[in-house]
Scaffold this motif. Structure first.
Motif, PDB file in Angstrom:
ATOM      1  N   GLU A 183      43.398 -15.324  34.373  1.00 29.51           N
ATOM      2  CA  GLU A 183      44.100 -14.350  33.547  1.00 29.51           C
ATOM      3  C   GLU A 183      43.542 -12.950  33.759  1.00 29.51           C
ATOM      4  N   ASN A 192      48.312 -19.227  33.421  1.00 34.86           N
ATOM      5  CA  ASN A 192      49.155 -20.424  33.440  1.00 34.86           C
ATOM      6  C   ASN A 192      49.046 -21.181  34.762  1.00 34.86           C
ATOM      7  N   GLU A 228      48.488 -12.835  32.305  1.00 37.98           N
ATOM      8  CA  GLU A 228      48.748 -14.071  31.558  1.00 37.98           C
ATOM      9  C   GLU A 228      49.365 -15.162  32.416  1.00 37.98           C
TER      10      GLU A 228
END
Length: 304
Positions: A152, A161, A157
C-alpha cells in the motif's frame, strides 16, 4: 570460460556454501533475544544500509558485462549504453507513478525470474522459476497483513489489495518448498536443499523486510558478485572493484533525485519507495543486459 580462481576467491566460494544458513541462524537467535529492537523504522534503515553496501554493487558491474558481450567497447557505445540505461530507469519510475499496481506486479514477476538464477547451476529451469516465485510468495502468504501495508505504501490502496490476491495458503507454500527441497536432495544438491529450507524458515519466522534483507544481501548479491569475479581475469579485479564503487555512487545520486521528489511523504513510506522503486528502476535495465549476455553466450557456445 572462467578464469583461474585466486586463493581468496576459493575461500569466498567456500564461505558461500554456509554464509546464508549461518547468517539466518544468527539472525533468528538475535531476533528471539531482542524481539522489540526491530521496529519498522529500524528494519527499513537496516535494509537501506545493507542494500547500499551489498546490494547495489552487484548491479554496478553491468558495464563490465556489457564490455564482455561487445556492446561497450567504444566511446560511442559507452555513451549509447549509459543513455539507454538511464532512459529505461527513468521510464520505470514514470510508469510506476502512472500505473503503480501494474508496475508492482510486473516488478514481482521480473524479480521472481531474476532471483531464480541463483540456482541456475543446480536445478532445471522450470523448478528454478518455481523457486523464484516461492521466494516472493512465501512472505506474502505467511505475513499477508504486513505485506499489504508495504504494498500500500508502494502503490496505494489497490497495491495493498494485490497482497490479498497473491496470498497462497501456508500449507501450500510449505508443501511446495518441501517438494523442491526433496527434489534437490534427490539430486544430491545439498547446498540448494539447505538454502530452500532456510528460506522457508526465515519467511515463516521473520518479518518480510528482515527476510528480504538477509536473502538479497547474503545470498543473491554475493553469489552474483562471486560469479562475475570468477569469470574475470585476476588482473581485472582491481578495476572491477573501482567500477563497483563509482557506479554505486552514481546510482545513489539518482536515488537522491527521487528523495527530493518524494520528500513530502512520511519517513517510512519514503524509505520504502526509495528502496524498492529504485531497485525496480535499476533491475529492469540490469535484467535486459543479463538476458542479452545469456543470448550472446549461447550463440557463441559450440554446438555438440
Amino acid at each position: 570460460m572462467n578464469s583461474p580462481r585466486t586463493p581468496l576467491l576459493n575461500r569466498l566460494n567456500a564461505i558461500d556454501r554456509f554464509l546464508f544458513p549461518l547468517a539466518a541462524l544468527v539472525s533468528l537467535v538475535l531476533i528471539h533475544l531482542v524481539p522489540d529492537v526491530l521496529s519498522l523504522t529500524t528494519q527499513l534503515a537496516l535494509l537501506g544500509i545493507v542494500i547500499v553496501l551489498l546490494g547495489l554493487p552487484h548491479g554496478a558491474l553491468d558495464p563490465w558485462i556489457a564490455e564482455n558481450i561487445g556492446i561497450q567497447n567504444t566511446r560511442r557505445q559507452v555513451l549509447l549504453l549509459t543513455i539507454s540505461y538511464l532512459a529505461i530507469a527513468v521510464l520505470v519510475v514514470c510508469v510506476w507513478y502512472w500505473l503503480p499496481v501494474l508496475s508492482l506486479l510486473i516488478f514481482l514477476v521480473i524479480s521472481a525470474w531474476h532471483f531464480s538464477g541463483d540456482w541456475k547451476n543446480n536445478i532445471q529451469q522450470p523448478l528454478r522459476i518455481c523457486a523464484g516465485a516461492l521466494l516472493l510468495l512465501m512472505p506474502i502468504g505467511f505475513h499477508t497483513e504486513i505485506v499489504r501495508t508495504i504494498f500500500e505504501q508502494l502503490s496505494g490502496e489497490s497495491g495493498g489489495n494485490l497482497a490479498y490476491a497473491l496470498a497462497l495458503p501456508g500449507w501450500l507454500l510449505v508443501g511446495a518448498v518441501v517438494l523442491l527441497s526433496g527434489w534437490a536432495a534427490f539430486k544430491q544438491q545439498w547446498k540448494t536443499t539447505l538454502e530452500f529450507l532456510t528460506l522457508l524458515t526465515l519467511a515463516f519466522l521473520t518479518t518480510p523486510l528482515v527476510y528480504f534483507t538477509l536473502y538479497f544481501c547474503l545470498l543473491h548479491s554475493p553469489r552474483h558478485l562471486l560469479g562475475l569475479f570468477s569469470e574475470a581475469p585476476v588482473v581485472q579485479h582491481p578495476r572491477l572493484l573501482k567500477m563497483m564503487f563509482v557506479y554505486t555512487l552514481a546510482t545513489l545520486l539518482l536515488v537522491s533525485v527521487l528523495w527530493w521528489f518524494w520528500s513530502d511523504l512520511p519517513a517510512d513510506t519514503l524509505i520504502l519507495r526509495l528502496i524498492f522503486i529504485s531497485l525496480a528502476a535499476v533491475t529492469v535495465p540490469h535484467m535486459i543486459l543479463i538476458a542479452m549476455a545469456y543470448l550472446v553466450k549461447n550463440r557463441s557456445a559450440p554446438s555438440v
